[in-house]
Design a protein around this motif. Structure first.
Motif, mmCIF file in Angstrom:
data_model
loop_
_atom_site.group_PDB
_atom_site.id
_atom_site.type_symbol
_atom_site.label_atom_id
_atom_site.label_comp_id
_atom_site.label_asym_id
_atom_site.label_seq_id
_atom_site.Cartn_x
_atom_site.Cartn_y
_atom_site.Cartn_z
ATOM 1 N N GLY A 36 46.551 104.082 28.014
ATOM 2 C CA GLY A 36 45.980 104.603 29.339
ATOM 3 C C GLY A 36 44.990 105.688 28.770
ATOM 4 O O GLY A 36 44.536 105.854 27.791
ATOM 5 N N TRP A 37 44.359 106.443 29.731
ATOM 6 C CA TRP A 37 43.445 107.467 29.732
ATOM 7 C C TRP A 37 44.075 108.788 29.216
ATOM 8 O O TRP A 37 45.371 108.837 29.344
ATOM 9 N N ALA A 38 43.268 109.557 28.689
ATOM 10 C CA ALA A 38 43.973 110.952 28.535
ATOM 11 C C ALA A 38 44.646 111.407 29.936
ATOM 12 O O ALA A 38 43.852 111.495 30.752
ATOM 13 N N VAL A 71 54.858 115.815 10.766
ATOM 14 C CA VAL A 71 54.486 116.158 12.272
ATOM 15 C C VAL A 71 52.687 115.725 12.285
ATOM 16 O O VAL A 71 52.176 116.548 11.821
ATOM 17 N N VAL A 72 52.365 114.958 13.269
ATOM 18 C CA VAL A 72 51.020 114.863 13.494
ATOM 19 C C VAL A 72 50.851 115.241 15.040
ATOM 20 O O VAL A 72 51.368 114.810 15.956
ATOM 21 N N SER A 73 49.738 116.083 15.009
ATOM 22 C CA SER A 73 49.324 116.681 16.362
ATOM 23 C C SER A 73 47.965 116.236 16.744
ATOM 24 O O SER A 73 46.937 116.181 15.794
ATOM 25 N N HIS A 74 47.658 115.644 17.689
ATOM 26 C CA HIS A 74 46.420 114.897 18.144
ATOM 27 C C HIS A 74 45.786 115.673 19.441
ATOM 28 O O HIS A 74 46.515 115.695 20.343
ATOM 29 N N PHE A 75 44.772 116.110 19.292
ATOM 30 C CA PHE A 75 43.930 116.883 20.350
ATOM 31 C C PHE A 75 42.679 116.085 20.720
ATOM 32 O O PHE A 75 41.917 115.712 19.853
ATOM 33 N N ASP A 76 42.561 115.837 21.963
ATOM 34 C CA ASP A 76 41.276 115.324 22.531
ATOM 35 C C ASP A 76 40.480 116.319 23.605
ATOM 36 O O ASP A 76 41.320 117.046 24.190
ATOM 37 N N ASN A 77 39.116 116.029 23.814
ATOM 38 C CA ASN A 77 38.659 116.476 24.866
ATOM 39 C C ASN A 77 38.056 115.458 25.834
ATOM 40 O O ASN A 77 37.643 114.426 25.296
ATOM 41 N N LYS A 128 34.588 115.394 25.970
ATOM 42 C CA LYS A 128 33.376 114.847 25.321
ATOM 43 C C LYS A 128 33.877 113.956 23.951
ATOM 44 O O LYS A 128 33.155 113.693 23.327
ATOM 45 N N LYS A 129 34.986 113.477 24.079
ATOM 46 C CA LYS A 129 35.465 112.575 23.036
ATOM 47 C C LYS A 129 35.745 113.122 21.574
ATOM 48 O O LYS A 129 35.602 112.499 20.679
ATOM 49 N N ASP A 130 35.693 114.584 21.505
ATOM 50 C CA ASP A 130 35.845 115.062 20.196
ATOM 51 C C ASP A 130 37.402 114.960 19.927
ATOM 52 O O ASP A 130 38.340 114.979 21.154
ATOM 53 N N THR A 131 37.715 114.771 18.515
ATOM 54 C CA THR A 131 38.888 114.352 18.234
ATOM 55 C C THR A 131 39.282 115.235 17.092
ATOM 56 O O THR A 131 38.645 115.761 16.128
ATOM 57 N N ILE A 132 40.419 116.027 17.262
ATOM 58 C CA ILE A 132 41.098 116.851 16.095
ATOM 59 C C ILE A 132 42.325 116.273 15.959
ATOM 60 O O ILE A 132 43.446 116.524 16.912
ATOM 61 N N ILE A 133 42.816 116.282 14.616
ATOM 62 C CA ILE A 133 44.213 115.470 14.366
ATOM 63 C C ILE A 133 44.564 116.674 13.226
ATOM 64 O O ILE A 133 44.283 116.527 11.933
ATOM 65 N N LEU A 134 45.754 117.157 13.266
ATOM 66 C CA LEU A 134 46.478 118.041 12.292
ATOM 67 C C LEU A 134 47.812 117.302 11.791
ATOM 68 O O LEU A 134 48.836 117.231 12.764
ATOM 69 N N THR A 135 47.809 116.950 10.621
ATOM 70 C CA THR A 135 49.182 116.432 9.976
ATOM 71 C C THR A 135 49.665 117.762 9.092
ATOM 72 O O THR A 135 48.958 118.346 8.502
#
Length: 313
Positions: free
Chosen positions: A154-156, A227-233, A235-242
């Motif tokens: 799906g979408w965000a 643990v993987v944390s995935h952030f989106d907005n 504007k299609k910016d992506t930030i992934i913290l492992t």
């Protein structure tokens, strides 16, 4: 308002900083493939049909088939050779994006390697491949090599976690007692109740506050200590913290020698980059704080990524 979601069976409120914490919304399947004590090569294949999940309807009723293939080389009771893995996407109805892939064992983080080639990339159909080409040590207590892969339906959707997951255990010697972490019989259409360590939660909250209310995040435990944390907005910016314990994080897309080092306030940051499947430059910052090894992967600039790493408390 930003929402941060944790993939756990129970709904838990970790902090007043989090506006919403919800169940995992997708489908998780565990597969165990028993091997002999040694061999020269082999292949695991399995068709995963994405048809359900705790929030299947709210995730858009997206359905698709994934044929997972894992090719491995020589193995014995001490070492295991990863060659390639892939998934073939077909019969897609709706929208889906790729996620993270991980190879390792369940006894420590030193042999883990993560691949973000397809993370956040919209996929339509076809075969999508990971190249590992590495030999790793097996754990001293059990002889499991494991391969984890996530996709997203799906979408965000800020209030719902729509990640789907497949966990493959390649069980050298076929010792049933070594599979305590992974319950194949009880795993269909549910997430096991992995506890996310408090210190991992605190770092995720710190990043969530640093990036602001424009981002929504989902938190995914992989294996026992990752643990993987995935952030989106929008504007299609992506930030992934492992985050992981014990050892520095290894990113499959970047060789160790390709990282440059910057020291800020006595903290060493290693900076590198790779191109994802959409030919977009992804910057990587690896570092250690408070005994936790972390890696930020983002399509933001090196300067922005380093600033976020510095702000993590």
């Amino acid at each position: 308002m930003k929402r941060l979601l944790f993939s756990c069976l129970a709904v838990m409120l970790f902090s007043s900083l989090l506006s919403t914490v919800a169940n995992a919304g997708g489908q998780k399947n565990n597969y165990v493939y028993k091997l002999g004590k040694s061999g020269s090569s082999g292949t695991f294949s399995k068709l995963q049909k994405i048809r359900s999940g705790l929030y299947f309807t709210a995730c858009g009723k997206v359905t698709y088939d994934l044929e997972h293939i894992v090719n491995f080389g020589k193995w014995d009771t001490k070492n295991f050779r990863w060659n390639t893995s892939s998934f073939t996407l077909s019969n897609l109805k709706g929208r889906m994006t790729g996620g993270v892939a991980l190879t390792g064992n369940y006894e420590g983080t030193g042999n883990n390697k993560l691949d973000h080639k397809y993370s956040g990339v919209e996929l339509k159909s076809g075969t999508f491949k990971y190249t590992w080409n590495r030999t790793m040590a097996l754990g001293p207590k059990n002889k499991n090599a494991h391969y984890d892969i996530t996709t997203k339906s799906g979408w965000a959707t800020p209030s719902i976690n729509c990640n789907n997951e497949a966990n493959v255990v390649l069980d050298v010697g076929g010792s049933a007692s070594s599979l305590a972490y992974l319950d194949e019989a009880a795993s269909f259409e549910t997430y096991s109740d992995e506890d996310i360590p408090t210190e991992f939660t605190e770092k995720t909250e710190s990043l969530s506050e640093a990036i602001g209310d424009d981002f929504d995040g989902q938190v995914e435990p992989l294996g026992k200590d990752v643990v993987v944390s995935h952030f989106d907005n929008a504007k299609k910016d992506t930030i992934i913290l492992t985050q992981q314990n014990d050892t520095p994080i290894s990113v499959n897309n970047v060789d160790d020698e390709d990282f440059s080092k910057v020291v800020v306030d006595d903290v060493a940051y290693e900076i590198g980059n790779f191109k994802n499947a959409a030919d977009e430059k992804m910057n990587v910052v690896k570092f250690e704080k408070d005994g936790i090894y972390m890696a930020l992967v983002t399509n933001q600039t090196n300067e922005e990524a380093l600033k976020l790493a510095e702000e993590l408390k």
